[in-house]
Design a protein around this motif. Structure first.
Motif, PDB file in Angstrom:
ATOM      1  N   LYS A 339       5.168 -18.726 -18.363  1.00  0.00           N
ATOM      2  CA  LYS A 339       5.360 -17.326 -17.359  1.00  0.00           C
ATOM      3  C   LYS A 339       5.238 -16.612 -18.457  1.00  0.00           C
ATOM      4  N   ILE A 342       2.851 -14.759 -19.686  1.00  0.00           N
ATOM      5  CA  ILE A 342       2.292 -13.785 -17.937  1.00  0.00           C
ATOM      6  C   ILE A 342       3.223 -12.382 -18.130  1.00  0.00           C
ATOM      7  N   PHE A 372      -4.722 -18.038 -16.418  1.00  0.00           N
ATOM      8  CA  PHE A 372      -5.088 -17.131 -16.261  1.00  0.00           C
ATOM      9  C   PHE A 372      -3.718 -16.083 -16.945  1.00  0.00           C
ATOM     10  N   GLY A 376      -2.799 -12.612 -17.328  1.00  0.00           N
ATOM     11  CA  GLY A 376      -1.530 -12.333 -17.540  1.00  0.00           C
ATOM     12  C   GLY A 376      -0.931 -10.639 -18.603  1.00  0.00           C
ATOM     13  N   THR A 384      -3.780  -9.327 -13.135  1.00  0.00           N
ATOM     14  CA  THR A 384      -3.556 -10.294 -12.610  1.00  0.00           C
ATOM     15  C   THR A 384      -3.427  -9.686 -10.680  1.00  0.00           C
ATOM     16  N   SER A 385      -3.274  -9.040 -10.266  1.00  0.00           N
ATOM     17  CA  SER A 385      -3.171  -8.162  -8.854  1.00  0.00           C
ATOM     18  C   SER A 385      -4.274  -8.206  -9.242  1.00  0.00           C
ATOM     19  N   ILE A 388      -6.252 -11.959  -7.867  1.00  0.00           N
ATOM     20  CA  ILE A 388      -5.932 -12.117  -7.102  1.00  0.00           C
ATOM     21  C   ILE A 388      -6.237 -11.447  -5.855  1.00  0.00           C
ATOM     22  N   PHE A 422      -9.969 -22.036  -1.868  1.00  0.00           N
ATOM     23  CA  PHE A 422      -8.619 -21.972  -2.181  1.00  0.00           C
ATOM     24  C   PHE A 422      -7.627 -21.855  -2.618  1.00  0.00           C
ATOM     25  N   PHE A 425      -7.352 -22.080  -6.161  1.00  0.00           N
ATOM     26  CA  PHE A 425      -6.763 -20.756  -6.970  1.00  0.00           C
ATOM     27  C   PHE A 425      -5.477 -21.157  -6.417  1.00  0.00           C
ATOM     28  N   ALA A 426      -5.121 -21.473  -5.540  1.00  0.00           N
ATOM     29  CA  ALA A 426      -3.421 -21.499  -4.915  1.00  0.00           C
ATOM     30  C   ALA A 426      -2.499 -21.989  -5.969  1.00  0.00           C
ATOM     31  N   ILE A 429      -3.323 -20.839  -9.988  1.00  0.00           N
ATOM     32  CA  ILE A 429      -2.322 -19.247 -10.547  1.00  0.00           C
ATOM     33  C   ILE A 429      -1.161 -19.457 -10.578  1.00  0.00           C
ATOM     34  N   GLY A 430      -0.889 -20.850  -9.229  1.00  0.00           N
ATOM     35  CA  GLY A 430       0.402 -20.950  -8.564  1.00  0.00           C
ATOM     36  C   GLY A 430       1.208 -21.971 -10.042  1.00  0.00           C
ATOM     37  N   ILE A 433       2.581 -19.611 -13.397  1.00  0.00           N
ATOM     38  CA  ILE A 433       3.610 -19.015 -12.561  1.00  0.00           C
ATOM     39  C   ILE A 433       4.666 -19.524 -12.167  1.00  0.00           C
ATOM     40  N   LEU A 435       5.469 -21.625 -10.229  1.00  0.00           N
ATOM     41  CA  LEU A 435       5.419 -21.660  -8.206  1.00  0.00           C
ATOM     42  C   LEU A 435       4.609 -23.171  -7.336  1.00  0.00           C
TER      43      LEU A 435
ATOM     44  N   THR B  18      -0.520 -16.724   1.034  1.00  0.00           N
ATOM     45  CA  THR B  18      -0.172 -17.401  -0.451  1.00  0.00           C
ATOM     46  C   THR B  18      -0.597 -16.050  -1.980  1.00  0.00           C
ATOM     47  N   PHE B  22       1.910 -14.235  -4.480  1.00  0.00           N
ATOM     48  CA  PHE B  22       1.790 -14.453  -6.461  1.00  0.00           C
ATOM     49  C   PHE B  22       1.835 -12.732  -6.307  1.00  0.00           C
ATOM     50  N   LEU B  23       1.513 -11.906  -5.974  1.00  0.00           N
ATOM     51  CA  LEU B  23       0.807 -10.674  -6.109  1.00  0.00           C
ATOM     52  C   LEU B  23       2.773 -10.380  -6.508  1.00  0.00           C
ATOM     53  N   GLN B  30       6.007  -9.720 -14.405  1.00  0.00           N
ATOM     54  CA  GLN B  30       5.560  -8.722 -15.411  1.00  0.00           C
ATOM     55  C   GLN B  30       6.031  -8.017 -15.256  1.00  0.00           C
ATOM     56  N   TYR B  36      10.946 -11.727 -20.217  1.00  0.00           N
ATOM     57  CA  TYR B  36       9.958 -12.534 -20.938  1.00  0.00           C
ATOM     58  C   TYR B  36       9.536 -11.745 -21.901  1.00  0.00           C
TER      59      TYR B  36
END
Lengths: 475, 616
Positions: A339, A342, A372, A376, A384-385, A388, A422, A425-426, A429-430, A433, A435, B18, B22-23, B30, B36
């Motif tokens: 974290k 990122i 990832f 970040g 990152t966006s 995604i 999916f 990916f979920a 990345i989760g 960060i 999650l 999902t 994330f976004l 960020q 951070y």
């Protein structure tokens, strides 16, 4: 030759473009993550980035072969492919090499492959085959059991390799099955179980019980849409509360704990309501009440499972993920550092090769599971966006492709591909960060590693081949 | 089409939800949350403080008094410590194993990631040994520091000492971090801001194992340390050393001032301590010993001990009498073994008439009783109270009853009673009269002055009516203007009245005029002095002597106190004249060497233990 040209024309080039973007982005980020001034050549084969371009080369060849093979092969040989991979999974248990605590690698010469990855391909094929078979129905118990066994066999073998992460991926096959008509309740139930599992570990029992009661009352109100019923239930509840209290007061010595009082009341009231709703033939109400009872039972079993079934490192990871133990150097160290990496990227990042957290090894596994972080840190929120959004575009494109299939086989397989990507990916990345729990599974096409890249390439291109030939076959 | 095709929307919704979560989470992580970024910087940056060299201190003759020696602190970062040979480390550093274990435990309690000091002030010799073996001790590193070293191990009270900064200062001043050194007392404290310099810092990039990966940002953020400024102070190390030797085994103090500038030439407080006793690890041994010593070696008598000035105060009353024109140099007063009014009597030793000059030379009490009474009862004033207030103003203009040396942190102001003091205690029901406070005429009673104030008063007499702020700092090298504000303070006495005072003070040393300190006469130097005895309710009286020399161009004004040595002429006067002779001539003439010897050997503290040292 004419036919081959036809194939190129019919291929979905948008998907291939997305694939290429992700693969190249992954390669550049691997270069940056393990960048070493002594070996600054991105093609240096002694370094991971050099090897990755080699894996990419092999993947391209693999993709070609897959596209050249007749699409009927995948349909006809799906069982065979499945069985081959199951045999490989068994072989791993005997001949596998242990890396990072899981015995999941099979050495073929100097190559290490992970059969668990390919087992997903086999399972996806065999599921598609089964669901698309003549007179398949989810109401047919035998077929359903067959389906569950087909999934549980590789899951069991992978669990035995001590590779929990890969095993969990198989549960995502619920999604294609749901699409084909599996009861939504199962999907809902799985979601409920996961949420309750987490809540049980996070919240004190009393607040959890209050939440569950409120949810049940709320669900009843939504389903029945009648305030009178709601008041009726509250009435029953209060009356039960009084009796439970009276009973406790008269026959139980010592102090009465509010939690137990509430627990007994709610269970008692539920039973009363269940009987009433069955007599009055209100099935929805009965369902809600049953769910409530199951939920309460679940909250008790979670503690049991957690304490007695899970191993200590798994407990630690879950605890940490849920924020129960805050020990930045223990199990939470990785996620915390991830974290930080990122978060330090900001809006536009520190620039290519400028990341410090990943390069100086603060982030673990920076080229594989935690790739990832490099995105970040060096490319910021913009990067990152972008990643995604590319993944979401790919996933939705895959759903579009799956939906345009004429055969059930191709559609189920398409959904399986999208679902597996999916899930990876979920979770991947989760976890970077904070999650999702830290389950070591790679980011598709992106993370370093031959096995993972080949598997996802194969998965994607088998589906692209099926898609390109969708007009030829009618199953 | 199949009947479940609408379910694709639910699946797409799950995917989009999902991705959306994330976004949003990434945007917060960020872009919005900045913590951070700071953590990341802390993660990779190791700031190494480069301690500057502390400024040097020179004496008035350009001799180096105080300089620096290297010492090394051993730091440890608990997280990075691996298995290591504790026995080896302990033997290199010559410490107990238990000490090391305790220090490491303490460091761990402080922080597992941040380094803390484990062993302080390792000598260069041991450091050389340690450096060779440093690779065997992962997680440890050494930071160079400096400790004070003294060429002339004198004037502990003046120079002061350097020690670890206290928690209050760490909290109040951002410059200091725990473990830093700063001047605790004396010059080291007063001029801390100049002596300390500015700390520098080097920033290094480190990886997760705290291994240096290179300098950060090409060293652009690095700050080079700025060496502390060097000071030149007004002390004369030779004189200071000589004074300390003369005062050994005696309680008391010496202050000498150059009248033409206010520069303090020497300041001795005995018993004292050597500044080297307070350096580094020595201090943990010396300090408790010094603090527990009943002779109070830590107590700076020169600026904190309060004594009545005794007969040395007689010049003061003579000058006020002259200025107020209640006496002239020719005014005669009869001493009849003292001063007698009705039943009141103040004793003296003479049976003769005194004029101003002879009254000083022979220190006649009766003369001053008359003078004091005339001052207070002068028709100039409405009443005795107003007379007293005027008298007090005159006295205070010589630097009494206030702090006069701004550089000295712990100076006491002394005490000349304000009129309400007597109003309350002596004249609550009656009219003001001179008689009840007549002891002020001979410097006894409620007056309290410090040796510094007495030296300053002597300097003001030598200057014929003014004094400069007494101070220690000559200049800070490289700095144009002086830091200490040296002001010329004009007293309320006109310069014409000092001629006869000089004459009287010169006769104090004179055999012919039966001067009270005639035994300390120095051939070849015209010294003006005055003996005094401070009454001491706790034991033998204190011996006081004030003097300046040479008479026609005073270069030194001095006050010497020797506690419990009875009369001014016995100890204080010979010590004073030895110092003056040493200062003006550079050596003691042969005929007086026996006095020097006697003074140095005299032991007033423990007559039965002649070898007692001040502190060593």
């Amino acid at each position: 030759m004419a036919r081959r040209i036809q194939i190129w024309n019919k291929l979905d080039w948008l998907t291939i473009l997305l694939y290429v973007i992700i693969v190249v982005a992954g390669w550049l980020n691997i270069y940056s993550a393990v960048y070493d001034e002594m070996h600054s050549n991105i093609f240096d084969l002694s370094q991971r980035y050099g090897k990755q371009i080699m894996w990419i080369g092999f993947s391209t060849v693999l993709a070609f072969f897959i596209l050249l093979i007749d699409s009927k092969f995948y349909v006809s040989f799906s069982h065979v492919i499945y069985i081959i991979f199951i045999i490989l999974l068994i072989a791993v248990l005997f001949f596998g090499r242990e890396i990072n605590g899981s015995k999941s690698w099979l050495m073929i010469g100097s190559f290490a492959i992970q059969p668990a990855e390919f087992a997903k391909l086999g399972t996806a094929l065999v599921l598609a085959k089964t669901v698309s078979s003549y007179n398949f129905s989810f109401k047919n118990m035998l077929k359903l059991v067959q389906l569950v066994l087909l999934i549980l066999l590789p899951v069991g073998l992978i669990f035995m390799q001590n590779d929990t992460g890969s095993a969990l991926v198989f549960f995502v096959f619920i999604i294609p099955l749901f699409r084909e008509g599996l009861s939504g309740l199962i999907l809902f139930f799985i979601l409920l179980v996961s949420v309750l599992f987490i809540l049980t570990l996070v919240l004190p029992p009393l607040s959890l019980l209050i939440i569950v009661i409120s949810l049940a009352l709320f669900a009843n109100l939504i389903i029945r849409k009648r305030l009178r019923d709601f008041l009726y239930i509250v009435g029953v509840f209060l009356v039960s509360a009084f009796f439970v209290w009276l009973f406790t007061y008269l026959f139980v010595d010592g102090e009465t704990d509010f939690y137990y009082l509430l627990l007994r009341t709610s269970v008692g009231a539920s039973l009363v309501l269940l009987i009433i709703s069955l007599i009055k033939r209100i099935p929805q109400a009965a369902l809600v009440v049953s769910l409530f009872v199951v939920s309460v039972a679940l909250t008790f079993s979670v503690d049991f499972v957690f304490d007695n079934v899970l191993e200590s490192h798994q407990q630690a990871r879950i605890n940490n993920f849920l924020g129960i133990e805050s020990d930045p150097l223990g199990a939470g160290y990785n996620v915390n550092q991830s974290k930080i990496a990122i978060g330090s990227g900001g809006l536009t990042g520190k620039g290519f090769l400028q990341g410090t957290q990943t390069k100086y090894d603060f982030v673990p596994e920076q080229s594989t599971d935690f790739i990832f972080c490099t995105v970040g840190e060096e490319w910021g929120f913009a990067g990152t966006s972008f990643v995604i959004l590319i993944f979401l575009t790919l996933l939705i494109r895959l759903i579009r492709l799956a939906e345009r299939q004429r055969s059930v086989f191709s559609r189920v397989f398409g959904y399986s591909v999208a679902s597996v990507i999916f899930f990876h990916f979920a979770i991947n990345i989760g976890m970077t960060i904070g999650l999702a729990p830290v389950i070591g599974i790679p980011l598709p096409f992106f993370s370093y590693g031959g096995s993972s890249l080949w598997f996802f390439t194969a998965l994607l291109f088998v589906f692209l081949k099926l898609d390109a030939s969708r007009l030829e076959q009618l199953h | 089409m199949d009947s479940y095709s609408k379910r694709k929307n639910i699946i797409i919704l799950i995917f989009l939800l999902t991705g959306g979560i994330f976004l949003v989470h990434l945007f917060v992580l960020q872009v919005i949350d900045t913590t951070y970024k700071k953590t990341a910087t802390n993660n990779i940056l190791r700031e190494v403080v480069d301690f500057p060299l502390r400024g040097l201190i020179y004496d008035r003759n350009g001799r180096l008094m105080v300089y620096n020696q290297a010492a090394y602190d051993l730091h440890a970062t608990p997280r990075e410590i691996d298995q290591f040979d504790t026995t080896l480390l302990c033997s290199i550093l010559n410490i107990e194993k238990q000490y090391l274990e305790d220090a490491l435990k303490k460091a761990k309690r402080y922080s597992r990631y941040k380094s803390s000091i484990v062993v302080k002030q390792i000598s260069p010799e041991r450091y050389a040994l340690l450096q060779e073996k440093m690779y065997k001790f992962p997680g440890f590193y050494v930071q160079p520091r400096t400790l004070r070293k003294y060429n002339y191990d004198v004037a502990g009270h003046v120079v002061g000492y350097v020690g670890e900064v206290d928690p209050e200062t760490v909290n109040s001043e951002a410059y200091y971090k725990a473990g830093d050194y700063f001047g605790v007392t004396g010059i080291e404290r007063t001029y801390e801001k100049y002596l300390r310099g500015e700390k520098g810092a080097s920033f290094y990039l480190v990886d997760v194992h705290n291994r240096v990966k290179g300098s950060y940002n090409q060293g652009k953020m690095d700050v080079t340390p700025v060496k502390g400024s060097d000071l030149v102070i007004t002390l004369d190390t030779d004189l200071q050393q000589y004074g300390e030797m003369l005062m050994q085994n005696k309680r008391g103090s010496i202050v000498a001032i150059e009248p033409s500038s206010g520069e303090i030439l020497m300041m001795v407080s005995s018993p004292g301590y050597k500044p080297s006793a307070m350096v580094g690890r020595m201090r943990s041994v010396s300090y408790p010993m010094l603090a527990a010593d009943t002779l109070l070696p830590m107590y700076n008598r020169a600026v904190r001990a309060l004594y009545p000035p005794g007969s040395t105060f007689k010049m003061m009353n003579a000058l006020i009498g002259l200025q107020d024109k209640v006496i002239t140099p020719r005014t005669k007063f009869r001493c009849n073994h003292g001063y007698h009014v009705g039943s009141f009597s103040m004793g003296c030793h003479h049976d003769m008439d005194f004029q101003l000059v002879s009254s000083i030379a022979q220190s006649c009490n009766a003369y001053y009783a008359y003078t004091f009474r005339y001052i207070l009862e002068s028709p100039k004033y409405k009443d005795v109270k107003e007379g007293y207030e005027s008298w007090r103003n005159y006295v205070m203009s010589f630097g009494f009853s206030k702090r006069i040396a701004p550089e000295v942190n712990d100076e006491l102001p002394g005490f000349i009673p304000p009129s309400d003091y007597y109003q309350r205690r002596v004249f609550p029901y009656s009219r003001w009269r001179a008689l009840p406070i007549i002891s002020l005429s001979i410097g006894q009673g409620e007056i309290q002055t410090t040796p510094l104030q007495m030296a300053n008063y002597t300097a003001a007499i030598a200057n014929k009516g003014y004094y400069y702020t007494p101070h220690f700092l000559k200049n800070i090298i490289g700095l144009d203007k002086g830091v200490v504000e040296v002001v010329r303070h004009q007293t309320l006495i006109d310069s014409i009245y000092f001629e006869k005072i000089f004459e009287g003070m010169a006769q104090v040393m004179s055999e012919k005029h039966m001067g009270t300190a005639r035994a300390s006469y120095v051939p070849g130097i015209e010294i003006c002095g005055k003996t005094g005895t401070a009454e001491n309710p706790h034991g033998a009286d204190h011996s006081i002597f004030v003097a300046f020399a040479p008479q026609n161009n005073p270069k030194i004004a001095i006050a010497v106190y020797v506690e419990n040595a009875k009369w001014g002429s016995t100890f204080a006067a010979p010590i004073t004249t030895l110092i003056i002779e040493k200062y003006l001539n550079g050596s003691i003439q042969e005929s007086r060497e026996y006095i020097e010897k006697n003074m140095m050997e005299a032991n007033l503290l423990f007559p039965d233990k002649p070898n007692y040292q001040i502190f060593d």
